[in-house]
Design an enzyme around this catalytic site. Structure first.
Site, short mmCIF file in Angstrom:
data_model
loop_
_atom_site.label_atom_id
_atom_site.label_comp_id
_atom_site.label_asym_id
_atom_site.label_seq_id
_atom_site.Cartn_x
_atom_site.Cartn_y
_atom_site.Cartn_z
N HIS A 201 0.81 -1.22 0.00
CA HIS A 201 0.00 0.00 0.00
C HIS A 201 0.84 1.26 0.00
O HIS A 201 0.33 2.38 -0.08
CB HIS A 201 -0.93 -0.01 1.22
N LYS A 203 2.83 4.38 -1.18
CA LYS A 203 2.67 5.22 -2.36
C LYS A 203 3.83 6.21 -2.37
O LYS A 203 3.86 7.17 -1.60
CB LYS A 203 1.31 5.92 -2.33
N HIS A 373 -9.15 10.76 0.05
CA HIS A 373 -8.36 9.53 -0.04
C HIS A 373 -7.10 9.68 0.80
O HIS A 373 -6.37 8.73 1.03
CB HIS A 373 -8.00 9.24 -1.50
#
Length: 481
Positions: A201, A203, A373
């Site tokens: 996950h 980024k 997000h």
């Protein structure tokens, strides 16, 4: 840029940029916030020289007499917004203007352009040729749209070597292989995931230029939806899958955050902050246990509340997660809910969680309709939210998989997923606390204090049908279709 420039950091959509030229490391992050001020009601506002409100015409509190008594809004009326829009900032200007925190949000399609000029940046601007001559790059993420990603690079950089690091335990690698097959310059590397239900996950991007390395840490998937109409984003706080013990116990996850807060806050008389509130904001929720004390308010909160004192007080925990109405009225409508994957199975097991939930609201940035997000965590000095003690922007949602769970009588931390984030502490900037009303104030991507769920508010659950009201596009939501 000089090679002796101090370290700094920044964040987007949920993203943080860390640039490094030779021995230099920078980073970039999002937003800023206005909070309630306590102002004597008998002050004659004409007799006191007022401070200039940094939000000018964009300030959403101009109808508040207490606020206007203390702050002047010279840009109100005609054309502050027009002036701001007329001066379009270059990518380098945007990063320079985000000093000293270098924290940026992703721009949002569908809001006034002037709100995308300050503390906001596009993926194309991050990859702009203005930052230098790119040699090669690496993109670490969970979801990829390769064609979309390549279009964000300047045309002269699209054939440069590109490394894609991906990982999703629920799918095989065929989709990403198919996407990359037309592009010989792209190398694919799957992250190792040995523990079930874990994901890669993290980024992040590494951008190697002729003059040095630039690192961007962010919270957006590399797909169009995450960069168009969502709110996204240097002590590094990371999570790595595994069962960590002994000397590695405090190197990752929430124990890394616990240790860092305890070591680096060094606040004078920090006992006064023992009951100060903590805010967590995220776009997904995992399985947290049958009650709050199973993990959330025991193990996890113990890490979030760390000061140099050893107080046993439990501060108030305020969790920000979009309501069904937040999603329905968002710029994307119900489609925004596809990126908020809280499911019914988990929600039914932890109905107690609603007692901690607060609405998504970002009026001061005109982003209340830009579905979040981004993932952030912070601690305020008190319930007035005028100052904060620390701020974390990260890829980690509210889950044990992301943050880790203690095992074997607290001697082992088990983490399932890869995550990364940047922790801001005031000491990095020679401050005691981060102010939310001075200029420049610390940029927070949502309104403070948070607004608690009302009786009619329900958390968005992705696998439930919503057919009683159409969304902002006139559509309904039926996950079974």
């Amino acid at each position: 840029m000089t090679t002796n420039k101090r370290t700094s950091s920044s964040v987007l959509n949920g993203a943080i940029e860390t640039k490094k030229l030779k021995t230099e490391v920078d980073s970039t992050s999002p937003t800023s916030t206005t909070v309630k001020e306590s102002i004597p009601s008998l002050i004659d506002e004409n007799s006191v020289k007022k401070k200039s409100c940094e939000y000018g015409e964009a300030c959403y509190r101009q109808q508040n007499p207490k606020h206007t008594a203390e702050y002047d809004h010279p840009s109100t009326g005609a054309s502050a917004a027009t002036k701001n829009v007329s001066k379009r900032l270059t990518p380098v200007d945007k990063i320079d203007q985000s000093e000293p925190y270098r924290f940026l949000l992703s721009t949002v399609h569908g809001i006034q352009d002037n709100y995308n000029q300050q503390n906001a940046i596009t993926l194309k601007e991050i990859l702009s040729v203005e930052h230098g001559q790119l040699i090669r790059s690496a993109q670490f993420n969970y979801m990829f749209d390769i064609e979309f990603l390549l279009e964000q690079y300047p045309s002269e950089f699209r054939l440069k070597p590109l490394l894609i690091v991906h990982g999703d335990s629920r799918h095989d690698n065929q989709s990403i292989k198919n996407q990359c097959s037309p592009y010989p310059q792209i190398e694919i590397y799957p992250a190792r995931l040995d523990i079930p239900f874990g994901t890669h996950h993290t980024k992040m991007m590494f951008l190697l230029y002729e003059t040095g390395l630039r690192i961007v840490i962010h919270t957006a998937n590399l797909i169009l939806q995450d960069w168009k109409q969502k709110t996204q984003g240097v002590h590094l706080i990371s999570s790595t899958p595994g069962r960590h013990t002994g000397p590695d116990l405090n190197k990752f996850g929430h124990l890394k955050l616990r240790q860092t807060l305890k070591n680096y806050l060094n606040l004078d008389k920090d006992e006064q902050y023992n009951s100060s509130p903590i805010v967590g904001q995220f776009s997904s929720i995992g399985s947290l246990g049958p009650n709050a004390n199973s993990w959330l308010t025991k193990e996890f909160l113990t890490s979030l509340k760390q000061l140099s004192s050893s107080s046993l007080e439990s501060p108030e925990l305020k969790l920000i997660y979009p309501t069904v109405e937040n999603v329905r009225t968002s710029l994307e409508g119900y489609m925004a809910g596809g990126s908020l994957p809280y499911n019914m199975q988990n929600a039914m097991r932890q109905t107690w969680l609603v007692n901690y939930l607060h609405r998504w609201k970002a009026d001061h940035r005109h982003r209340s309709r830009a579905s979040p997000h981004i993932k952030t965590y912070l601690r305020a000095t008190n319930d007035q939210f005028k100052d904060i003690l620390w701020f974390l922007v990260t890829s980690a949602n509210l889950s044990k998989a992301a943050w880790g769970v203690l095992e074997k009588n607290n001697t082992q931390l088990m983490i399932r997923s890869y995550e990364i984030g940047v922790l801001y502490t005031p000491k990095q900037f020679s401050k005691a606390t981060f102010s939310l009303h001075d200029s420049p104030s610390f940029p927070i991507p949502y309104d403070l204090p948070p607004v608690k769920y009302q009786t009619s508010d329900k958390p968005w659950i992705v696998d439930v049908a919503y057919k009683d009201k159409p969304d902002s596009h006139g559509n309904m939501w039926d996950p079974s279709d």
